[in-house]
Design a protein around this motif. Structure first.
Motif, PDB file in Angstrom:
ATOM      1  N   VAL A 107      11.597  -5.464 -10.868  1.00 28.92           N
ATOM      2  CA  VAL A 107      11.969  -4.400  -9.939  1.00 28.92           C
ATOM      3  C   VAL A 107      10.755  -3.547  -9.576  1.00 28.92           C
ATOM      4  CG1 VAL A 107      14.343  -4.363 -10.734  1.00 28.92           C
ATOM      5  CG2 VAL A 107      12.661  -2.887 -11.839  1.00 28.92           C
ATOM      6  N   GLU A 108      10.917  -2.736  -8.534  1.00 33.07           N
ATOM      7  CA  GLU A 108       9.799  -1.953  -8.023  1.00 33.07           C
ATOM      8  C   GLU A 108       9.585  -0.656  -8.786  1.00 33.07           C
ATOM      9  OE1 GLU A 108       9.393  -2.035  -3.621  1.00 33.07           O
ATOM     10  OE2 GLU A 108      11.272  -3.135  -3.732  1.00 33.07           O
ATOM     11  N   THR A 109      10.607  -0.135  -9.467  1.00 36.04           N
ATOM     12  CA  THR A 109      10.430   1.068 -10.287  1.00 36.04           C
ATOM     13  C   THR A 109      10.499   0.662 -11.756  1.00 36.04           C
ATOM     14  OG1 THR A 109      12.795   1.560 -10.044  1.00 36.04           O
ATOM     15  CG2 THR A 109      11.280   2.640  -8.520  1.00 36.04           C
ATOM     16  N   SER A 110      11.671   0.728 -12.359  1.00 37.75           N
ATOM     17  CA  SER A 110      11.895   0.278 -13.730  1.00 37.75           C
ATOM     18  C   SER A 110      13.346  -0.189 -13.835  1.00 37.75           C
ATOM     19  CB  SER A 110      11.634   1.410 -14.733  1.00 37.75           C
ATOM     20  OG  SER A 110      10.287   1.844 -14.643  1.00 37.75           O
ATOM     21  N   PRO A 111      13.668  -1.019 -14.825  1.00 37.14           N
ATOM     22  CA  PRO A 111      15.058  -1.455 -14.964  1.00 37.14           C
ATOM     23  C   PRO A 111      16.050  -0.294 -14.974  1.00 37.14           C
ATOM     24  CG  PRO A 111      13.676  -2.840 -16.308  1.00 37.14           C
ATOM     25  CD  PRO A 111      12.776  -1.767 -15.744  1.00 37.14           C
ATOM     26  N   ILE A 112      15.763   0.748 -15.758  1.00 34.64           N
ATOM     27  CA  ILE A 112      16.529   1.996 -15.654  1.00 34.64           C
ATOM     28  C   ILE A 112      15.591   3.071 -15.137  1.00 34.64           C
ATOM     29  CG2 ILE A 112      17.854   3.773 -16.844  1.00 34.64           C
ATOM     30  CD1 ILE A 112      18.694   1.753 -18.898  1.00 34.64           C
ATOM     31  N   THR A 113      15.919   3.637 -13.990  1.00 28.97           N
ATOM     32  CA  THR A 113      15.092   4.681 -13.378  1.00 28.97           C
ATOM     33  C   THR A 113      15.931   5.928 -13.160  1.00 28.97           C
ATOM     34  OG1 THR A 113      13.700   3.041 -12.276  1.00 28.97           O
ATOM     35  CG2 THR A 113      13.646   5.280 -11.408  1.00 28.97           C
ATOM     36  N   TYR A 114      15.451   7.043 -13.721  1.00 26.76           N
ATOM     37  CA  TYR A 114      16.170   8.321 -13.670  1.00 26.76           C
ATOM     38  C   TYR A 114      15.299   9.308 -12.918  1.00 26.76           C
ATOM     39  CZ  TYR A 114      18.888  12.274 -15.648  1.00 26.76           C
ATOM     40  OH  TYR A 114      19.686  13.376 -15.831  1.00 26.76           O
ATOM     41  N   ILE A 115      15.769   9.730 -11.721  1.00 27.77           N
ATOM     42  CA  ILE A 115      14.983  10.656 -10.906  1.00 27.77           C
ATOM     43  C   ILE A 115      15.910  11.752 -10.407  1.00 27.77           C
ATOM     44  CG2 ILE A 115      13.365  10.873  -8.990  1.00 27.77           C
ATOM     45  CD1 ILE A 115      13.101   7.864  -8.949  1.00 27.77           C
ATOM     46  N   THR A 116      16.121  12.769 -11.192  1.00 28.52           N
ATOM     47  CA  THR A 116      16.945  13.899 -10.764  1.00 28.52           C
ATOM     48  C   THR A 116      16.699  15.079 -11.696  1.00 28.52           C
ATOM     49  OG1 THR A 116      19.181  14.536 -10.080  1.00 28.52           O
ATOM     50  CG2 THR A 116      18.989  13.315 -12.138  1.00 28.52           C
ATOM     51  N   VAL A 127      18.869  -4.001 -25.128  1.00 32.11           N
ATOM     52  CA  VAL A 127      17.685  -4.855 -25.209  1.00 32.11           C
ATOM     53  C   VAL A 127      17.025  -4.933 -23.834  1.00 32.11           C
ATOM     54  CG1 VAL A 127      16.835  -7.197 -25.615  1.00 32.11           C
ATOM     55  CG2 VAL A 127      18.609  -6.231 -27.102  1.00 32.11           C
ATOM     56  N   PHE A 128      15.695  -4.720 -23.833  1.00 40.98           N
ATOM     57  CA  PHE A 128      14.860  -4.935 -22.654  1.00 40.98           C
ATOM     58  C   PHE A 128      13.908  -6.081 -22.988  1.00 40.98           C
ATOM     59  CE2 PHE A 128      16.261  -0.588 -22.495  1.00 40.98           C
ATOM     60  CZ  PHE A 128      16.484  -0.316 -21.154  1.00 40.98           C
ATOM     61  N   PHE A 129      14.038  -7.199 -22.283  1.00 34.94           N
ATOM     62  CA  PHE A 129      13.231  -8.381 -22.609  1.00 34.94           C
ATOM     63  C   PHE A 129      12.607  -8.974 -21.345  1.00 34.94           C
ATOM     64  CE2 PHE A 129      12.812 -13.012 -23.027  1.00 34.94           C
ATOM     65  CZ  PHE A 129      11.931 -13.073 -24.090  1.00 34.94           C
ATOM     66  N   ALA A 130      11.275  -9.099 -21.360  1.00 28.64           N
ATOM     67  CA  ALA A 130      10.527  -9.809 -20.318  1.00 28.64           C
ATOM     68  C   ALA A 130      10.755  -9.239 -18.921  1.00 28.64           C
ATOM     69  CB  ALA A 130      10.852 -11.298 -20.361  1.00 28.64           C
ATOM     70  N   ASN A 131      10.829  -7.923 -18.831  1.00 31.13           N
ATOM     71  CA  ASN A 131      10.852  -7.267 -17.524  1.00 31.13           C
ATOM     72  C   ASN A 131       9.419  -6.915 -17.136  1.00 31.13           C
ATOM     73  OD1 ASN A 131      13.896  -6.887 -17.336  1.00 31.13           O
ATOM     74  ND2 ASN A 131      13.448  -5.838 -19.259  1.00 31.13           N
ATOM     75  N   ARG A 132       9.083  -7.007 -15.837  1.00 33.95           N
ATOM     76  CA  ARG A 132       7.687  -6.788 -15.466  1.00 33.95           C
ATOM     77  C   ARG A 132       7.547  -6.352 -14.012  1.00 33.95           C
ATOM     78  NH1 ARG A 132       5.523 -11.921 -13.441  1.00 33.95           N
ATOM     79  NH2 ARG A 132       7.160 -13.503 -13.430  1.00 33.95           N
ATOM     80  N   GLU A 133       6.325  -5.884 -13.710  1.00 36.94           N
ATOM     81  CA  GLU A 133       5.839  -5.579 -12.365  1.00 36.94           C
ATOM     82  C   GLU A 133       6.237  -4.216 -11.832  1.00 36.94           C
ATOM     83  OE1 GLU A 133       6.297  -8.611  -9.443  1.00 36.94           O
ATOM     84  OE2 GLU A 133       5.342 -10.151 -10.670  1.00 36.94           O
ATOM     85  N   GLY A 134       7.061  -3.443 -12.496  1.00 35.74           N
ATOM     86  CA  GLY A 134       7.410  -2.111 -12.015  1.00 35.74           C
ATOM     87  C   GLY A 134       6.541  -1.039 -12.635  1.00 35.74           C
TER      88      GLY A 134
END
Length: 207
Positions: A107-116, A127-134
């Motif tokens: 994803v372009e930000t993060s798997p969980i993105t909190y902006i408020t 579990v967060f496994f093998a996420n990348r590129e954000g």
């Protein structure tokens, strides 16, 4: 895709599998209103869900996307979620993510993105496994001094991001709980600390 907007309580999303989103988030939670109305409240509980193969904004996006829409594609991964001018939304909110799996998302930000501004994000037994590129391969948490992050019993393995592999927290937000978590082989870029099972605060880079 699921959109939750305005004032809602006692929402439970349970046992669903989300795969291959290419634009917005699989679950987008948009609290409050653009004029900063704090009268709205949100209570969402996400349980036993799987998020995999996403290439959109995020798997779960909590807050406004307006800051990101102004970014050029060439600078997307050079902008921390916390350094942007997100809309001034303040709300009473609790979002809980428990017993979920985030795997192989790009994803372009993060798997969980909190902006408020305000509210709490609770992540447990996930579990967060093998996420990348954000921004990170796990959680980006951006908010005000009244925003609280709770992370417990959660694993971060083989994630990577422009800033750090596991968790990035904007320096004005608060980490209330970080207990019994595990990390291995998570990587940030060459100028960011390669924390495996810890948190990278923007203030450590003068942000």
């Amino acid at each position: 895709q699921i959109l939750i907007e305005g004032s809602v309580t006692d929402v439970v999303i349970k046992g669903l599998t989300f795969t291959g989103t290419t634009q917005d988030a699989s679950i987008h939670i948009l609290p409050g209103t653009e004029d900063g109305d704090s009268s709205n409240s949100i209570d969402v509980d996400i349980q036993n869900c799987e998020f995999s193969g996403h290439e959109g904004m995020a798997a779960i996006m909590i807050g406004s996307l307006s800051w990101f829409e102004d970014q050029d594609d060439d600078t997307t991964n050079e902008t921390s979620a916390g350094t942007s001018d997100f809309e001034n939304i303040t709300t009473t909110m609790t979002v809980s993510v428990s017993s979920c799996l985030f795997t192989e998302n790009r994803v372009e930000t993060s798997p969980i993105t909190y902006i408020t501004n305000g509210g709490s994000l609770i992540v447990d037994n996930t579990v967060f496994f093998a996420n990348r590129e954000g921004v990170t391969g796990g959680i980006s948490f951006s908010g005000s001094s009244t925003s609280s992050l709770f992370v417990s019993n959660t694993c971060f393995v083989r994630n990577s991001g422009y800033y750090v592999g596991a968790i990035e927290v904007y320096d004005s937000a608060s980490v209330t709980m970080f207990e019994n978590n595990f990390g291995r082989e998570n990587q940030g870029n060459s100028s960011a600390p390669n924390y495996c099972n810890n948190i990278w605060f923007d203030s450590e880079q003068g942000g």
